[in-house]
Enzyme design. Structure first.
Site, PDB file in Angstrom:
ATOM      1  N   LYS A   1      -2.724   7.118   1.422  1.00  0.00           N
ATOM      2  CA  LYS A   1      -2.405   7.327   2.838  1.00  0.00           C
ATOM      3  C   LYS A   1      -1.297   8.383   2.883  1.00  0.00           C
ATOM      4  CE  LYS A   1      -2.133   4.520   7.000  1.00  0.00           C
ATOM      5  NZ  LYS A   1      -3.183   5.171   7.769  1.00  0.00           N
TER       6      LYS A   1
ATOM      7  N   GLU B   1     -16.324   6.003   6.006  1.00  0.00           N
ATOM      8  CA  GLU B   1     -15.555   5.312   7.054  1.00  0.00           C
ATOM      9  C   GLU B   1     -15.396   6.256   8.227  1.00  0.00           C
ATOM     10  OE1 GLU B   1     -11.413   4.677   6.212  1.00  0.00           O
ATOM     11  OE2 GLU B   1     -11.265   6.496   5.024  1.00  0.00           O
TER      12      GLU B   1
ATOM     13  N   ARG C   1       0.837  -1.216   0.000  1.00  0.00           N
ATOM     14  CA  ARG C   1       0.000   0.000   0.000  1.00  0.00           C
ATOM     15  C   ARG C   1       0.866   1.257   0.000  1.00  0.00           C
ATOM     16  NH1 ARG C   1      -4.496   0.532   4.591  1.00  0.00           N
ATOM     17  NH2 ARG C   1      -2.648   0.974   5.838  1.00  0.00           N
TER      18      ARG C   1
HETATM   19  N1  PXG Z   1      -9.181   4.602   7.421  1.00  0.00           N
HETATM   20  C1  PXG Z   1      -8.255   5.551   7.622  1.00  0.00           C
HETATM   21  C2  PXG Z   1      -8.538   6.923   7.178  1.00  0.00           C
HETATM   22  C3  PXG Z   1      -7.035   5.204   8.222  1.00  0.00           C
HETATM   23  O1  PXG Z   1      -6.100   6.139   8.411  1.00  0.00           O
HETATM   24  C4  PXG Z   1      -7.824   2.925   8.421  1.00  0.00           C
HETATM   25  C5  PXG Z   1      -8.989   3.319   7.802  1.00  0.00           C
HETATM   26  C6  PXG Z   1      -7.622   1.499   8.772  1.00  0.00           C
HETATM   27  O2  PXG Z   1      -6.727   0.896   7.852  1.00  0.00           O
HETATM   28  P1  PXG Z   1      -5.777  -0.322   8.266  1.00  0.00           P
HETATM   29  O3  PXG Z   1      -5.005  -0.628   7.019  1.00  0.00           O
HETATM   30  O4  PXG Z   1      -4.923   0.170   9.399  1.00  0.00           O
HETATM   31  O5  PXG Z   1      -6.652  -1.427   8.653  1.00  0.00           O
HETATM   32  C7  PXG Z   1      -6.805   3.874   8.630  1.00  0.00           C
HETATM   33  C8  PXG Z   1      -5.531   3.499   9.316  1.00  0.00           C
HETATM   34  C9  PXG Z   1      -3.293   6.567  14.163  1.00  0.00           C
HETATM   35  C10 PXG Z   1      -3.436   5.345  13.293  1.00  0.00           C
HETATM   36  O6  PXG Z   1      -2.170   6.948  14.445  1.00  0.00           O
HETATM   37  C11 PXG Z   1      -4.274   5.388  12.214  1.00  0.00           C
HETATM   38  C12 PXG Z   1      -4.385   4.277  11.376  1.00  0.00           C
HETATM   39  C13 PXG Z   1      -3.680   3.136  11.654  1.00  0.00           C
HETATM   40  C14 PXG Z   1      -2.829   3.102  12.736  1.00  0.00           C
HETATM   41  C15 PXG Z   1      -2.690   4.228  13.588  1.00  0.00           C
HETATM   42  O7  PXG Z   1      -4.332   7.148  14.537  1.00  0.00           O
HETATM   43  N2  PXG Z   1      -5.241   4.417  10.328  1.00  0.00           N
END
Ligand code: PXG
Length: 288
Positions: free
Chosen positions: A149, A182, A50
């Protein structure tokens, strides 16, 4: 703590970037949040995949190969003796001039931090969390595509502030059409009549790695899994609701915009998926 910056390891007090780095000046860069469990980096390949997709979308030539990113991530965990924790991988456009032209940046910078994360209080995993829909919508695909991201998370941060102002830890973000996309850092699921449903990626969700894992686990457990467009009405009338994310893992939601979801307690399907997820995180991944 030892922090990886461009191939070298620095003590945390000495781990610094330039004020001319476009990651700081413009939020120009990409990142990943990854977890380590039980001495293994969970879904590392998928996270690096990703990272490459995000970089491609913003025309950022990554300075390491896929294999080198995997090795550097594992090595950073090793140097920090990290067996369980959180890894933040950041690639910035690098040092440039004042002025947003990225072609003035000489070379991208790679930063890897291996530390700890606790996104939500333990209590919320036990009782379920309350979330609200906020006014800030997801970015349009035609603007900064929400699948990227990127280091530019202000849209999500604004939504998070709006949730916090309403006394909640997480926000539901709708897209410009009013469909559920989301949350600010988590994907969203509902369970209705045994079916496990989550908004389609085209609704403006991040291609969540936990989301993909949950969908696989739900199918394995015999549930029908689908990705229809969902409205707030669908959420209010769901039997169960939960969020998924690398940091949050799986967390039950029991109240949305003042409406109690199901019987107001974390649901059975949610609990089953949580157990399956924990079994997987403890037993798989890239050895450190
Ligand atoms: N949506 C968004 C906008 C994200 O930033 C997810 C969904 C979940 O994706 P994953 O691939 O992790 O299942 C994310 C991921 C933090 C933090 O520091 C944020 C994420 C992951 C880890 C830590 O707040 N976001």
């Amino acid at each position: 703590m030892k922090v990886f910056i461009d191939g070298k390891y620095f003590d945390e007090w000495n781990a610094k970037v330039s004020v001319f780095d476009h990651g700081l000046l413009y939020g120009d860069g990409v990142f990943e949040g990854i977890r380590a469990y039980n001495g293994r980096v969970f879904k590392l390949k998928e996270h690096i995949d990703r990272l490459f997709y995000s970089a491609k979308a913003i025309l950022l030539n990554l300075p390491l190969s896929h294999a080198e990113f995997m090795r550097a991530t594992v090595e950073t965990c090793r140097r920090n003796k990290l067996r369980d924790g959180y890894i933040r991988l950041v690639v910035t456009r690098g040092v440039g001039t004042l002025g947003l032209n990225p072609s003035r940046c000489k070379s991208p910078s790679v930063i890897i931090i291996a530390g700890k994360i606790q996104l939500y209080p333990k209590e919320m995993y036990l009782r379920g969390m309350e979330i609200v829909t906020v006014p800030t919508t997801r970015n349009l695909h035609s603007a900064l595509n929400p699948a990227i991201k990127s280091l530019n998370y202000l849209n999500n941060i604004l939504a998070k502030i709006e949730a916090n102002n309403a006394g909640c830890e997480e926000a539901i973000m709708l897209n410009a059409e009013g469909f559920v996309a989301e949350c600010t850092g988590d994907n969203l699921f509902i369970v209705k009549a045994g079916k496990v449903l989550t908004p389609p990626l085209s609704a403006g969700a991040l291609y969540g790695i936990t989301r993909g894992t949950v969908m696989d686990l739900a199918r394995e457990a015999g549930h029908e899994v689908a990705e229809p467009n969902l409205t707030r009405y669908d959420l209010f009338n769901a039997d169960e609701c939960f969020l998924s994310g690398t940091g949050a893992e799986i967390i039950p939601v029991t109240k949305i915009d003042g409406r109690v979801i199901g019987d107001g307690k974390p649901g059975l399907v949610t609990r089953k998926l949580e157990n399956q997820y924990h079994a997987l995180t403890n037993g798989s991944g890239e050895p450190i």
